[in-house]
Enzyme design. Structure first.
Site, mmCIF file in Angstrom:
data_model
loop_
_atom_site.group_PDB
_atom_site.id
_atom_site.type_symbol
_atom_site.label_atom_id
_atom_site.label_comp_id
_atom_site.label_asym_id
_atom_site.label_seq_id
_atom_site.Cartn_x
_atom_site.Cartn_y
_atom_site.Cartn_z
ATOM 1 N N GLU A 581 67.330 10.317 52.293
ATOM 2 C CA GLU A 581 68.745 10.372 52.283
ATOM 3 C C GLU A 581 69.442 9.699 53.164
ATOM 4 O O GLU A 581 70.551 9.075 52.807
ATOM 5 C CB GLU A 581 69.069 11.887 52.286
ATOM 6 C CG GLU A 581 68.580 12.922 51.112
ATOM 7 C CD GLU A 581 69.446 12.480 49.668
ATOM 8 O OE1 GLU A 581 70.699 11.937 49.752
ATOM 9 O OE2 GLU A 581 69.170 13.313 48.760
ATOM 10 N N SER A 582 69.138 9.544 54.236
ATOM 11 C CA SER A 582 69.943 9.076 55.495
ATOM 12 C C SER A 582 69.354 7.795 56.162
ATOM 13 O O SER A 582 69.873 7.451 57.075
ATOM 14 C CB SER A 582 70.534 10.155 55.993
ATOM 15 O OG SER A 582 69.439 10.782 56.791
#
Length: 715
Positions: A581-582
């Site tokens: 995700e990040s």
């Protein structure tokens, strides 16, 4: 950049928990040089001081004190320095000075560190005059070493001319960037300050600084300036701006290619086509021209216009001829020449059998046969792919389906052998997880993985820096990560064209400053090269466990473990999702306004907190708060789908409405088939990426799976 890397575009830019958590870092404290002449001691990696850092806190302290109080040696100096650093971090200057007193800077291999630590301790004690003398001694003894930039920075707070000297002599040093940023507050458009900052890509406001330089000083920028600016934009994935900047740089094959590609990605198709043609005409034999011809062939108005461009690639660039042949077959198909199209595809298989393009065709053929129910033919195509293209991106998937199709043909021994071979040959693949699951390993399935509680061991392996000076490697081995990073900024000779070792080192150093986004891209793209010697060097790094730990780091370990336990989630599933995700960037924000490590939408955070009667979010950029609410929502998505992680992840990525429609449309008789039927390529990739991450964290951090993999490697 590497030959292939210069053409490729980063995905969400795609390692090791670099901080050992044992030595407090004091900014700017760990810089040194050598007076020259004395022999550098054996590498710190093999020293007793470094070995002490792997011990528990109390044993570590005892061992360092024993070494520091021993006879004069390199390890005595290292231990004394580490203890002094800790004392300074704890606000104990007298303790620090006492630790350093036995060390003679002029005879120590880390003499510069000793002087700088002594100066810092004197500052902390309020003895400014003594500190000033020590900084002056650093300038006298190490005038050309990066250590001098630290002294100039400290002394320049009283004498601005010394800051001028730092900017002039050490423009790439992080201290010079700090100086430039401070001065920019009162001189916001100063061209010299903006020029210095144009090479410091790690700055949070880097692209804003580039924009300012372009807007305020466009007419006075040289072609070399434009290339520096273009490279910065390219690295930050601002390809449209990069293309326009490269257009003003010198006409080299790479610059012309990136001009065209940047404009293409920026939506300026007509200008992009024009620039590709300039590249082709100016450098007809350059490697970049082959890629330019392929890009242009995909952009022209008709298949008839594309075919001559592809013929140029086939005739002049054998390394990319297979790709051109496949594109040619597609163009011929659009023109209705099905027989010629088929001949072109067959030419790829016969003339370029070992190419990635041939692997792509074989895998397409295997999938087509499987869809028609001809599992034997599908199995044959997949086997052929593994034989001819074992290093292709399609090979792990083909290896897995060989096992699945063997099951469908009631050849259970062949299936087991295929799954075992996959684990031996492609242990880092998502499909290795699926194979391990089929073999009955304790790795979970899509319906059981959420509730697993695997043992998660502490990180044990840390890579040696493959590039950099002896001093930089010394700093890194001692856990002085920020110091190593600062020195590396001065030693990295050509960031635009790194060697394999330099790119690996840069990837590790980016983690020091928390830039996992760029770090993971640098490390994952290490093999994007064509030169056989470079590829061999990459394979050597890849064979070391430390490389994989650097590629699958475990920052934010404590809150991940704590909140995963609170939600009854497998902690390795949580870290796997965060990596996807990040890339472990706590302040990252998506175009949809998803925030932080687990990319939580503010409105979703408010809703799920209210639903579960938990405190509302305080700050989604705070790692603990983000993981608290992200795991809460991941728990919710699992509960909504009866703890089916496939559906939970698909919902996390694409939303529950889409998942409900897919379940209704495709059913769930076979999870692997279901994934392949998801009509959103992004969600397909998301599931395999998260679960591939999960598998890699499991094989690296769980001793049970490590042992099983070692056993089959030895078979």
């Amino acid at each position: 950049m590497p030959k292939r890397l210069q053409h490729r575009v980063r995905p969400l830019q795609l390692i090791l928990l670099l901080s050992l958590g044992l030595v407090a870092l004091v900014a700017g404290l760990f810089w040194s040089g050598r007076r020259g002449g004395e022999e550098f001691p054996p590498q710190a990696d093999d020293s007793d001081a470094v070995a002490a850092l792997s011990l528990g806190p109390s044993r570590q302290q005892d061992e360092l004190e024993r070494l520091a109080e021993g006879p004069a040696s390199a390890d005595r100096d290292r231990a004394a320095y580490l203890l002094a650093v800790q004392a300074i971090a704890d606000g104990q200057p007298d303790e620090a000075m006492a630790r350093l007193d036995p060390v003679r800077p002029r005879s120590s291999h880390i003499g510069g560190y000793i002087l700088l630590a002594q100066a810092q301790a004197q500052n902390l004690a309020g003895n400014d005059a003594e500190a000033q003398d020590l900084y002056q001694q650093i300038l006298q003894d190490f005038p050309e070493d990066p250590l001098a930039a630290e002294a100039l920075y400290a002394l320049g707070e009283q004498d601005p001319q010394l800051w001028d000297q730092a900017l002039a002599e050490f423009p790439r040093h992080p201290r010079s960037a700090e100086i430039a940023l401070q001065r920019l507050e009162t001189q916001p458009n100063d061209p010299d300050l903006l020029r210095v900052l144009s090479t410091h890509l790690y700055l949070e406001n880097f692209t804003e600084l580039l924009d300012r330089r372009v807007s305020q000083h466009r007419e006075r920028l040289t072609p070399e300036d434009w290339e520096t600016i273009a490279f910065g934009y390219w690295e930050k994935t601002l390809y449209g701006k990069a293309g326009n900047a490269y257009a003003r740089a010198a006409n080299t094959p790479r610059n012309l290619y990136r001009t065209a590609r940047g404009l293409q990605l920026g939506g300026e198709r007509n200008r992009a086509r024009q620039r590709y043609r300039i590249l082709i005409q100016a450098f007809p034999e350059a490697e970049e021209t082959a890629t330019g011809l392929l890009r242009l062939a995909e952009m022209v108005d008709s298949p008839r216009e594309a075919i001559p461009l592809l013929d140029q690639v086939i005739a002049n660039f054998p390394n990319q001829a297979a790709e051109a042949l496949l594109l040619r077959s597609q163009m011929l198909g659009e023109l209705g020449s099905s027989q010629s199209a088929q001949q072109a595809r067959q030419s790829v298989l016969t003339q370029y059998s070992n190419s990635d393009t041939a692997a792509e065709i074989r895998w397409q053929n295997a999938q087509n046969a499987a869809q028609q129910g001809n599992l034997r033919q599908a199995w044959d195509w997949a086997k052929q792919l593994l034989t001819e293209n074992p290093d292709s991106e399609d090979a792990p998937q083909a290896a897995f389906w060989i096992g699945k199709w063997a099951q469908g043909l009631n050849r259970r021994d062949d299936a087991e052998a295929a799954f075992t071979a996959l684990l031996q040959r492609y242990p880092e693949s998502y499909y290795a997880w699926r194979a391990a699951s089929f073999l009955g390993w304790n790795v979970g399935t899509f319906t059981t993985v959420r509730s697993l509680t695997p043992t998660v061991r502490d990180l044990a392996e840390r890579p040696r820096l493959p590039a950099g000076s002896d001093l930089t490697r010394e700093l890194y081995a001692l856990g002085m990560d920020e110091a190593a990073w600062r020195r590396w900024q001065m030693e990295f000779p050509d960031p635009m064209n790194p060697t394999v070792a330099e790119q690996y080192t840069e990837g590790l150093m980016l983690q020091v400053i928390g830039d996992y986004l760029d770090s993971l891209f640098m490390l994952s793209s290490l093999g994007w090269r064509d030169d056989p010697e470079e590829l061999a060097e990459y394979e050597a790094f890849k064979a070391e466990p430390a490389y994989w730990y650097s590629l699958y780091p475990f920052p934010y370990r404590e809150p991940i473990l704590r909140w995963s336990e609170a939600r009854q989630l497998d902690p390795l599933l949580t870290v796997a999702l965060i990596r996807q995700e990040s890339r472990f960037m706590p302040k990252i924000r998506s175009v949809a306004n998803a925030v932080g490590l687990m990319q939580v939408l503010p409105e979703t955070a408010d809703w799920i907190a209210a639903q579960r009667d938990e405190a509302p979010p305080t700050s989604l950029t705070d790692p603990d708060d983000n993981i608290r609410l992200g795991t809460l929502y991941l728990d919710y998505t699992h509960n909504e789908y009866n703890n089916n992680t496939l559906f939970a992840l698909a919902s996390y990525n694409a939303g529950p409405g889409n998942v409900d429609r897919w379940i209704s449309r495709f059913s769930f008789n076979d999870p692997d088939v279901f994934v392949s039927q998801i009509p959103f390529p992004e969600t397909q990739g998301y599931i395999s990426s998260v679960m591939g991450n999960y598998w890699n964290y499991l094989r690296l951090y769980n001793p049970e799976i490590q042992e099983k993999l070692e056993q089959i490697r030895d078979e």
